[in-house]
Design an enzyme around this catalytic site. Structure first.
Site, mmCIF file in Angstrom:
data_model
loop_
_atom_site.group_PDB
_atom_site.id
_atom_site.type_symbol
_atom_site.label_atom_id
_atom_site.label_comp_id
_atom_site.label_asym_id
_atom_site.label_seq_id
_atom_site.Cartn_x
_atom_site.Cartn_y
_atom_site.Cartn_z
ATOM 1 N N ASN A 13 0.877 -1.168 0.000
ATOM 2 C CA ASN A 13 0.000 0.000 0.000
ATOM 3 C C ASN A 13 0.911 1.213 0.000
ATOM 4 O OD1 ASN A 13 -1.835 2.018 0.415
ATOM 5 N ND2 ASN A 13 -2.226 1.522 2.576
ATOM 6 N N TRP A 14 0.987 1.847 -1.154
ATOM 7 C CA TRP A 14 1.927 2.971 -1.275
ATOM 8 C C TRP A 14 1.393 4.248 -0.637
ATOM 9 C CZ3 TRP A 14 4.310 2.912 -6.910
ATOM 10 C CH2 TRP A 14 5.086 1.758 -7.065
ATOM 11 N N GLU A 170 -5.760 -5.435 10.079
ATOM 12 C CA GLU A 170 -4.763 -4.405 10.354
ATOM 13 C C GLU A 170 -5.084 -3.691 11.663
ATOM 14 O OE1 GLU A 170 -2.530 -3.154 6.672
ATOM 15 O OE2 GLU A 170 -4.282 -1.863 6.725
ATOM 16 N N GLY A 237 2.720 -1.222 4.212
ATOM 17 C CA GLY A 237 2.814 0.203 3.891
ATOM 18 C C GLY A 237 4.262 0.608 3.687
ATOM 19 N N GLY A 238 4.864 1.151 4.741
ATOM 20 C CA GLY A 238 6.218 1.713 4.651
ATOM 21 C C GLY A 238 7.232 0.844 3.925
HETATM 22 C C1 PEP Z 1 -0.847 -0.104 5.733
HETATM 23 O O1 PEP Z 1 -0.821 1.032 5.288
HETATM 24 O O2 PEP Z 1 -1.795 -0.848 5.435
HETATM 25 C C2 PEP Z 1 0.221 -0.543 6.617
HETATM 26 C C3 PEP Z 1 0.156 -1.736 7.137
HETATM 27 O O3 PEP Z 1 1.228 0.334 6.830
HETATM 28 P P1 PEP Z 1 2.635 0.031 7.571
HETATM 29 O O4 PEP Z 1 3.153 -1.252 7.002
HETATM 30 O O5 PEP Z 1 3.502 1.197 7.251
HETATM 31 O O6 PEP Z 1 2.320 -0.100 9.025
#
Ligand code: PEP
Length: 255
Positions: A13-14, A170, A237-238
């Site tokens: 997920n950018w 999540e 995400g990151g």
């Molecule tokens: C996300 O945006 O769905 C996510 C899990 O972000 P991160 O991996 O940065 O926690």
């Protein structure tokens, strides 16, 4: 039940990152690193980058997704993009109900349900996000919250349409914070979701549905999380913004 019934899906997920040019560069860097993946690989980009992403990923095993879609086919919804429009340009995946949409843009369980319906009607694969905030976990109501979010979002989705649904658990307190659920915590809630699918549909549906974990998953912790019985992949995400890190997560899912 057999975990092998489910092919893992690793999705990036950018969020609001990358121009079209940067999108092309990141996908070009990723392609050789994930070419041998034994899992599905998806990158979800801002709308503006979708054409560049589709173009860069063409002919590879990387699939492209959007980060949201509207429930209506068209109309007076300034700033929105419909599922029909995504389908028209050949986007196969869409994230729906991400916690940042719920937190900052007024997304509710009901709008998540309606967006999911539209996406499925247009043949898109939905990455449906659910998860509790920290206060809910501290109150001991995680299972209740996640069950409710999932149940409402799937209202009206028939068993034969579940092949179009991936559920991403999540925990909101783990997203972008560097705090990760322990593998046991992640598995526990993914198992609650799977049990709900059995309750709402059938054991067969529960055995087959892909349930991801998301929340600060990275190249260091992915293997332990993905080894859990009920965790069938990740929404990242990151770490999805760095080709080498994302590729290592894909590698962990491919084992
Ligand atoms: C996300 O945006 O769905 C996510 C899990 O972000 P991160 O991996 O940065 O926690």
């Amino acid at each position: 039940m057999d975990k092998a019934l489910r092919r893992p899906v690793i999705a990036g997920n950018w969020k609001m990152n990358n121009t079209p040019e940067q999108t092309k560069a990141l996908i070009d860097a990723l392609k050789p690193l994930v070419a041998d993946a034994d899992c599905d690989v998806v990158v979800c980009t801002p709308y503006i980058d979708l054409y560049a992403a589709l173009d860069a990923a063409a002919g590879s095993n990387i699939k492209v997704g959007a980060e949201n879609c509207h429930w209506a086919a068209k109309g007076a919804f300034t700033g929105e993009v419909s599922a029909e429009m995504l389908k028209a340009i050949g986007v196969p995946y869409v994230i729906i109900g991400h916690s940042e949409r719920r937190q900052y843009f007024g997304e509710t369980d009901l709008t998540v349900r309606d967006r999911t319906r539209a996406a499925v009607d247009n043949g898109l694969k939905v990455i449906l996000c659910v998860g509790e905030v920290l206060e809910e976990r501290q109150l001991g109501i995680t299972d209740e919250i996640v069950r409710k979010q999932t149940k409402v979002a799937l209202d009206g989705i028939k068993e034969e349409e579940l092949a179009s649904i991936i559920i991403a658990y999540e925990p909101v307190w783990a997203i972008g914070t560097g705090l990760t659920a322990t593998p046991a915590q992640a598995n526990e809630v993914c198992a609650v979701i799977r049990a709900l699918i059995a309750e709402l549909y059938s054991k067969d549906a529960a055995d087959h549905i892909v349930i991801q974990y998301g929340g600060s998953m990275n190249d260091g912790n992915a293997a332990d999380l993905l080894a859990q019985y009920d965790v069938d992949g990740g929404l990242i995400g990151g770490a999805s913004l760095v080709a080498e890190k994302f590729a290592k997560i894909v590698e962990a899912a491919s084992k």
